[in-house]
Write an enzyme that holds these catalytic residues in place. Structure first.
Site, PDB file in Angstrom:
ATOM      1  N   ASP A 242       0.850  -1.191   0.000  1.00  0.00           N
ATOM      2  CA  ASP A 242       0.000   0.000   0.000  1.00  0.00           C
ATOM      3  C   ASP A 242       0.884   1.239   0.000  1.00  0.00           C
ATOM      4  O   ASP A 242       1.979   1.239   0.579  1.00  0.00           O
ATOM      5  CB  ASP A 242      -0.934   0.022   1.205  1.00  0.00           C
ATOM      6  CG  ASP A 242      -2.164   0.879   0.934  1.00  0.00           C
ATOM      7  OD1 ASP A 242      -3.162   0.330   0.447  1.00  0.00           O
ATOM      8  OD2 ASP A 242      -2.111   2.097   1.178  1.00  0.00           O
ATOM      9  N   CYS A 343     -14.628  -0.262  -7.312  1.00  0.00           N
ATOM     10  CA  CYS A 343     -15.964  -0.133  -6.713  1.00  0.00           C
ATOM     11  C   CYS A 343     -16.710   1.032  -7.352  1.00  0.00           C
ATOM     12  O   CYS A 343     -17.317   1.860  -6.667  1.00  0.00           O
ATOM     13  CB  CYS A 343     -15.866   0.039  -5.194  1.00  0.00           C
ATOM     14  SG  CYS A 343     -14.861   1.435  -4.674  1.00  0.00           S
TER      15      CYS A 343
END
Length: 583
Positions: A242, A343
């Site tokens: 990340d 998403c």
């Protein structure tokens, strides 16, 4: 002596008068304060009444807007029979968009995007579904428990739950609970994870297996990462990366709580990850996006997101997916599988990105293996995408009753970048090899010493003069020349090459040299073409985005004009009604 000492009666009377005046002033002040308080109370009551009236009016307006929306949708569903005279379809569509913006609280960019994706009826259903809250779902951790045992334990604590769906063996949906779901002993010991069902799907499409090397490029907060480790059964290597250090804390705690032991956490820019590690069997890229599929969780999206931000996200996603493909090994255990997910529902962040990857890398879009979802778009308005993009899956909240999602599965079959002019390069290399072989075959070194090692019988005959036309060169070379050229049989060499042969060989060398010069010129031209093609590839994206921004500006201007025209029509209609009422 003072006046008070001379006449005390006068002084007492004056004091009494002063006291009376003070009392009167105090009474007046009290009366004023009472009046002010009464006025404040009255004003507050009036404000409360006005607020109630405003609320009632708003509720009435909301009800009216909802009825208007439903009415327009029904008209558009049977436009020929139900439309009013003088009204076009564009008039109804502009009115419907305006009502949806005010009723569902969307900005114009996102509202236009939704109406471009769906029919009017579906667009309204999508907005309604995005406003409604979804059922809370959890994922059972098979490393520590089974779904049945977990369900029994939670039911004993007063939790009302059911299995999620047929396509999931670890999901549970929770309707109500007497205990906070995020603070139970089962949660704290890592027996389950709070996770939306749509985020199960990218991991199921990835299909990780024990013993493989797997990369999760954008891993935080760790829902998908822990599911991958669960399916790997803690066997193999799982790298969770990340970009933001702040998000790595939650990733670390979730991995530790869920008992994932084969994981490594890294903090790199995913766009440069392939330069460091590029031998992964499978890669999952859950790319950052606009979040248009999860509006029910964050309702600020529908007011704050703009189309320009979506285009910027698309550019970042294109860079990320190329890095994900480069990080994957085409010849590894996992067959070079890359799963891309977002998403959001916008085409710019989904099909557009996959089509870009297919054009620039050696990958193909394959079936996801999921039992849920709608196929990806092969054509959207003026754009046409690769036919295999229909293998992607789109999840919609108004159809599947879960958060909106997009899942694509790619298979890498070769390493390196894919360039438009690559076929030209291959042809140039082939021509180069041919030219080199021809040079080696044809170029003869005429300064080599002649081989006089002939048989003794032949030499004796030559001395006597019996064999006048015999060549002292190599027998093998002579046989080859005799097969190629029949003229050599009639030539008299007397042991030496004739001048005509030298001239022919020199002419051949000049021809070959000219051919080489031409080939070099063609190489330079082809290299220039390749450089131009590479520049054009980089500029295609910028040109497309600029054109889209211009189209957006034109659309906005047209909308403003349409709104002004509708306002004028409404004013005319209202004026007509007023005139009729006055008459």
């Amino acid at each position: 002596m003072s006046l008070k000492e001379k006449n005390p009666e006068i002084s007492s009377e004056e004091e009494i008068e002063e006291n009376e005046e003070d009392i009167e002033e105090n009474e007046e002040g009290e009366e004023k304060e009472e009046k002010e308080e009464e006025e404040q109370e009255e004003n507050e009551e009036e404000k409360e009444i006005k607020e109630k009236e405003d609320i009632d009016q708003r509720i009435a307006n909301i009800g009216d807007e909802n009825l208007k929306i439903q009415n327009i949708v029904s008209i558009l569903s049977d436009f020929k029979n139900r439309r009013e005279e003088g009204k076009t379809r564009n008039d109804y569509m502009s009115e419907l968009k305006y009502l949806c913006q005010s009723y569902f609280e969307y900005n114009s960019d996102i509202c236009d995007l939704i109406f471009n994706l769906f029919s009017p009826n579906e667009a309204v259903k999508f907005m309604e579904a995005s406003d409604s809250q979804k059922v809370l779902t959890i994922r059972a951790n098979s490393l520590k428990t089974k779904r049945r045992e977990l369900a029994k334990n939670l039911i004993s604590r007063g939790v009302n739950l059911d299995p999620l769906a047929e396509w999931s063996k670890v999901g549970l949906k929770i309707y109500s609970s007497n205990v906070p779901i995020g603070a139970t002993p089962e949660y704290l010991t890592g027996q389950y994870m709070l996770q939306s069902p749509s985020s199960f799907l990218p991991v199921l499409a990835l299909n990780p297996l024990p013993g493989e090397k797997i990369l999760d490029m954008c891993a935080s907060p760790g829902g998908k990462t822990t599911y991958i480790g669960q399916l790997m059964k803690n066997d193999g290597l799982l790298v969770a990366n990340d970009l933001k250090k702040e998000r790595i804390k939650s990733l670390f705690f979730n991995i530790h709580r869920m008992g994932i032991k084969n994981s490594i956490i890294t903090n790199y820019d995913a766009r440069e990850f392939a330069k460091l590690f590029n031998k992964f069997d499978r890669v999952l890229l859950d790319a950052p996006c606009s979040g248009l599929g999860v509006i029910s969780k964050d309702k600020s999206v529908k007011m704050n997101r703009t189309y320009k931000e979506i285009l910027n996200n698309s550019r970042l996603q294109k860079e990320l997916i190329l890095a994900a493909i480069d990080s994957c090994n085409a010849k590894g255990k996992g067959d070079g599988i890359i799963v891309y997910s977002t998403c959001t529902i916008s085409v710019e962040e989904n099909e557009w990105v996959i089509d870009y990857a297919l054009k620039h890398r050696y990958v193909k879009c394959i079936e996801t293996g999921l039992e849920i979802g709608e196929p990806g778009f092969v054509q959207f308005r003026e754009k046409h995408f690769h036919p295999s993009i229909s293998n992607c899956r789109r999840i919609y909240p108004h159809i599947h009753e879960i958060d909106g999602f997009f899942i694509a599965k790619l298979k890498k079959y070769s390493d390196g970048p894919k360039i438009k002019g690559e076929t030209i390069k291959k042809e140039i290399n082939k021509n180069d090899k041919k030219i080199k072989n021809e040079k080696n075959e044809k170029n003869v070194n005429y300064n080599e010493e002649e081989d006089n090692s002939e048989p003794e019988d032949i030499q004796e005959q030559l001395k006597k003069g019996k064999l006048k036309n015999y060549d002292l060169g190599d027998n093998k070379n002579k046989n080859k020349k005799n097969k190629k050229n029949k003229k050599d049989k009639n030539e008299e060499d007397d042991g030496i090459f004739s001048g005509e042969e030298y001239e022919k060989d020199e002419e051949d060398i000049e021809k070959e040299a000219k051919k080489n010069i031409r080939a070099n010129k063609e190489k330079k031209k082809n290299k220039k073409k390749l450089e131009k093609n590479e520049k054009n590839i980089n500029n295609d994206i910028d040109l497309e985005e600029e054109l889209e921004e211009k189209n957006i500006k034109k659309k906005k201007e047209n909308k403003k004009k349409e709104i002004k025209e509708t306002d004028k029509k409404e004013e005319k209609f209202i004026n007509k009604k007023r005139k009729k009422s006055e008459k």
